[in-house]
Design an enzyme around this catalytic site. Structure first.
Site, PDB file in Angstrom:
ATOM      1  N   GLU A  89       0.828  -1.214   0.000  1.00 31.77           N
ATOM      2  CA  GLU A  89       0.000   0.000   0.000  1.00 31.77           C
ATOM      3  C   GLU A  89       0.861   1.263   0.000  1.00 31.77           C
ATOM      4  O   GLU A  89       0.652   2.203   0.783  1.00 31.77           O
ATOM      5  CB  GLU A  89      -0.958  -0.001   1.202  1.00 31.77           C
ATOM      6  CG  GLU A  89      -1.884  -1.201   1.260  1.00 31.77           C
ATOM      7  CD  GLU A  89      -2.975  -1.204   0.198  1.00 31.77           C
ATOM      8  OE1 GLU A  89      -3.032  -0.271  -0.627  1.00 31.77           O
ATOM      9  OE2 GLU A  89      -3.776  -2.159   0.181  1.00 31.77           O
ATOM     10  N   CYS A 183     -13.455  -2.394 -16.073  1.00 30.94           N
ATOM     11  CA  CYS A 183     -12.679  -2.306 -17.298  1.00 30.94           C
ATOM     12  C   CYS A 183     -12.805  -0.903 -17.888  1.00 30.94           C
ATOM     13  O   CYS A 183     -13.557  -0.068 -17.384  1.00 30.94           O
ATOM     14  CB  CYS A 183     -13.149  -3.349 -18.304  1.00 30.94           C
ATOM     15  SG  CYS A 183     -14.753  -2.945 -19.028  1.00 30.94           S
TER      16      CYS A 183
HETATM   17 ZN   LIG Z   1     -16.454  -4.165 -18.093  1.00 31.69          ZN
END
Ligand SMILES: [Zn+2]
Length: 193
Positions: A89, A183
């Site tokens: 992190e 996405c």
């Molecule tokens: Zn997607």
């Protein structure tokens, strides 16, 4: 005596839910099998594993030093040097971690860094992009888009309770209720929460 060659910097980057910590801990495990001394470091904002442990979304845990300030990491230069420092992190430490990592590398320590390279609105999330620029190796992981299942290199913050900015920092490591992997085609959060 330790050879004075500089250490190598390896960066594991990606959006949330990409398995970055899992990959980091896989590398820690392999290094320890090889007999290397490994120091594992996390940030105190990441409380998934408790005050002295790192844990992943799928449940692997390892003991770690949980720090709140990048400069505290320089303590490792004071004693017997570890062969590897693994930092999870990294984005929580802010830009101050870059010169600290450079000092570790100059001391001959291999540095493995995992962290978010992208913000929830799709921009670069420093300091990880700067570390990627100077790394000997970069592994870019993707998550799985929650809409269509394609490779997701983004995560979005879903509107919750009016959508103010309360989650902007600490909840970047939060659970699945606030953020989703997406996405490129589904990187807009609207219409899904
Ligand atoms: Zn997607």
């Amino acid at each position: 005596m330790r050879p004075m060659a500089a250490g190598r910097l390896h960066v594991i980057a990606g959006p949330m839910f990409a398995g970055k910590t899992e990959e980091l801990l896989r590398r820690v495990h392999r290094a320890r099998l090889a007999g290397l001394r490994v120091e594992v470091v996390g940030h105190r904002l990441d409380d998934r594993g408790g005050p002295d442990r790192l844990s992943t979304h799928i449940g692997r845990t390892v003991s770690a030093r949980m720090l709140s300030d990048a400069a505290d990491l320089l303590d490792v230069l004071a004693g017997d040097l570890p062969d590897m420092v693994a930092i999870d992190e990294a984005q929580f430490f802010g830009p101050g971690i870059v010169p600290v990592i450079e000092q570790l590398l100059r001391a001959g320590i291999q540095v493995e860094v995992a962290g978010l390279c992208v913000t929830y609105d799709g921009g670069p999330f420093e300091p990880v992009p700067s570390l990627m620029a100077q790394a000997e190796e970069v592994v870019k992981l993707t998550a799985v888009c929650t809409v269509c299942g394609a490779d997701a290199s983004f995560h979005v913050r879903l509107r919750a309770g009016g959508g103010d900015a309360l989650q902007a920092t600490a909840e970047q490591v939060g659970g699945t209720e606030s953020y989703q992997a997406r996405c490129r085609s589904h990187r807009q959060a609207h219409g899904s929460a």
